[in-house]
Motif scaffolding. Structure first.
Motif, PDB file in Angstrom:
ATOM      1  N   LEU A  68      -0.357   4.490  -0.143  1.00 33.75           N
ATOM      2  CA  LEU A  68       0.881   4.939  -0.421  1.00 33.75           C
ATOM      3  C   LEU A  68       1.663   3.936  -0.908  1.00 33.75           C
ATOM      4  CD1 LEU A  68       1.552   7.887   1.600  1.00 33.75           C
ATOM      5  CD2 LEU A  68       0.700   7.975  -0.624  1.00 33.75           C
ATOM      6  N   ILE A  69       2.295   3.629  -2.050  1.00 33.46           N
ATOM      7  CA  ILE A  69       3.096   2.416  -2.288  1.00 33.46           C
ATOM      8  C   ILE A  69       4.337   2.865  -2.698  1.00 33.46           C
ATOM      9  CG2 ILE A  69       3.292   0.420  -4.177  1.00 33.46           C
ATOM     10  CD1 ILE A  69       0.727   0.333  -2.666  1.00 33.46           C
ATOM     11  N   ASP A  70       5.456   1.983  -1.892  1.00 36.54           N
ATOM     12  CA  ASP A  70       6.783   2.401  -2.021  1.00 36.54           C
ATOM     13  C   ASP A  70       7.284   1.312  -3.161  1.00 36.54           C
ATOM     14  OD1 ASP A  70       9.740   1.709  -1.576  1.00 36.54           O
ATOM     15  OD2 ASP A  70       9.380   3.100   0.074  1.00 36.54           O
ATOM     16  N   TYR A 105       0.228  -6.290  -0.239  1.00 35.42           N
ATOM     17  CA  TYR A 105       1.337  -5.432   0.070  1.00 35.42           C
ATOM     18  C   TYR A 105       1.486  -4.928   1.464  1.00 35.42           C
ATOM     19  CZ  TYR A 105       3.725  -0.762  -0.138  1.00 35.42           C
ATOM     20  OH  TYR A 105       4.574   0.020   0.230  1.00 35.42           O
ATOM     21  N   TYR A 106       0.247  -4.825   2.317  1.00 34.16           N
ATOM     22  CA  TYR A 106       0.590  -4.279   3.494  1.00 34.16           C
ATOM     23  C   TYR A 106       0.911  -5.646   4.491  1.00 34.16           C
ATOM     24  CZ  TYR A 106      -2.222  -0.096   3.322  1.00 34.16           C
ATOM     25  OH  TYR A 106      -2.470   1.151   3.357  1.00 34.16           O
TER      26      TYR A 106
END
Length: 349
Positions: A68-70, A105-106
């Motif tokens: 899930l990407i913000d 990303y993480y």
């Protein structure tokens, strides 16, 4: 075709490396360092990029599962590593200097810090919102500053710091609220102005609470074994059946099957596809309500195209409704006009 050739060569290279490993572990170790596949090289490249910004630390590769990407966070990530992302965008196929997206990303999300002012730290421990620290609140602060159990010497040393700072009188006096002090307490009123005028105390608070994570997150230990099944499928029928049976016996939230089939084994690959189809049919015999039926295909690859098509349909509907309204209005007008004329003729005659 170019991408397929690159992937085929990459598979052949990995297969040769595995054979070398089986024949001689030492020889394979030295050879593999100079023949790292593009995916592993991109992970190393991304890890070096993160080390340069956040310092050296152990980082694990995220599980093979949906992410899930913000949007706001990923926009800031791209702005932070703008040059690296531009290089990745220019690469036609996977290369060693790519940014490995989920990995970056993480760890961007988990590594970004924000500064906290002394006033904000004071408010965090002022739980009763009185504007001063009570003895109870100071005890809570001490448990965050020092290792437990708290000794008398630690408490006495911290009280001495507060007393020394209170004697400077470089801050306005504040009256002590009721029930803030224990009967045997010797502390003065500890206001925010007192804390901010005490360099020793400010340094202690800044060193311990001066920064915090910018984004909220939670790490799940052993996520790969608890929630994800990851299997590499090859052209060996027995291996494929065994891998799929292991997934059946231990159902998990996500299943990732990696295509590592040998393209030269056409007959075996057809049987693997049939076995795989039967496997998914056993787990999900009924299609999801979100899936299209077999007779339909989704013609839109992007939301922009879908929204433009919806807007076009909406305009067509409005136009049709407008035309029908005009026709209906004209029909009603003619009917009313004829009836009115008849009534007028009857009255006049």
């Amino acid at each position: 075709m170019h991408n397929k050739m690159v992937l085929r060569k990459d598979k052949l290279r990995r297969r040769m490396l595995r054979k070398r490993k089986d024949s001689s572990n030492v020889h394979w170790h030295f050879q593999s360092n100079s023949h790292v596949d593009a995916y592993s090289a991109s992970l190393q490249h991304t890890n070096r990029m993160l080390n340069n910004r956040y310092g050296f630390r152990t980082r694990k590769v995220p599980s093979h599962a949906p992410i899930l990407i913000d949007k706001e966070i990923v926009t800031r990530l791209q702005e932070t590593f703008l040059k690296e992302f531009e290089v990745t965008e220019r690469n036609r196929v996977r290369r060693y200097d790519d940014i490995q997206f989920s990995f970056a990303y993480y760890y961007y999300l988990m590594s970004e810090q924000i500064e906290i002012s002394t006033g904000e730290i004071f408010k965090e421990f002022d739980t009763d919102k009185s504007g001063t620290w009570s003895d109870r609140e100071i005890r809570t602060l001490l448990t965050k500053l020092y290792e437990l159990p708290l000794s008398y010497s630690i408490v006495d040393h911290f009280e001495a710091i507060l007393l020394n700072c209170s004697e400077k009188k470089t801050f306005p006096d504040v009256s002590t609220p009721e029930y803030e002090r224990y009967i045997d307490s010797k502390l003065p009123t500890i206001s925010k102005d007192l804390v901010e005028s005490c360099p020793t105390l400010m340094k202690m608070l800044k060193d311990r609470f001066g920064s915090t994570h910018k984004y909220h997150f939670e790490t799940i230990s052993n996520a790969e074994s608890k929630y994800v099944s990851f299997k590499m499928l090859n052209s060996n029928i027995s291996d494929v059946v065994m891998s799929l049976d292991e997934i059946r016996s231990s159902r998990r939230k996500f299943v990732c099957l990696n295509d590592n089939l040998d393209e030269s084994k056409v007959a075996e690959n057809e049987l693997v596809r049939a076995i795989l189809y039967d496997f998914y049919l056993s787990l999900f015999p009924h299609p999801s309500k979100f899936e299209l039926s077999e007779d339909y295909r989704n013609k839109f690859l992007y939301m922009k195209d879908l929204n433009e098509w919806k807007m076009y349909r909406f305009k067509i509907k409005l136009f049709i409704i407008f035309l029908m309204s005009i026709v209906l209005w004209m029909g009603l007008y003619n009917i009313i006009r004829r009836r009115f004329c008849r009534i007028v003729d009857i009255l006049l005659c």
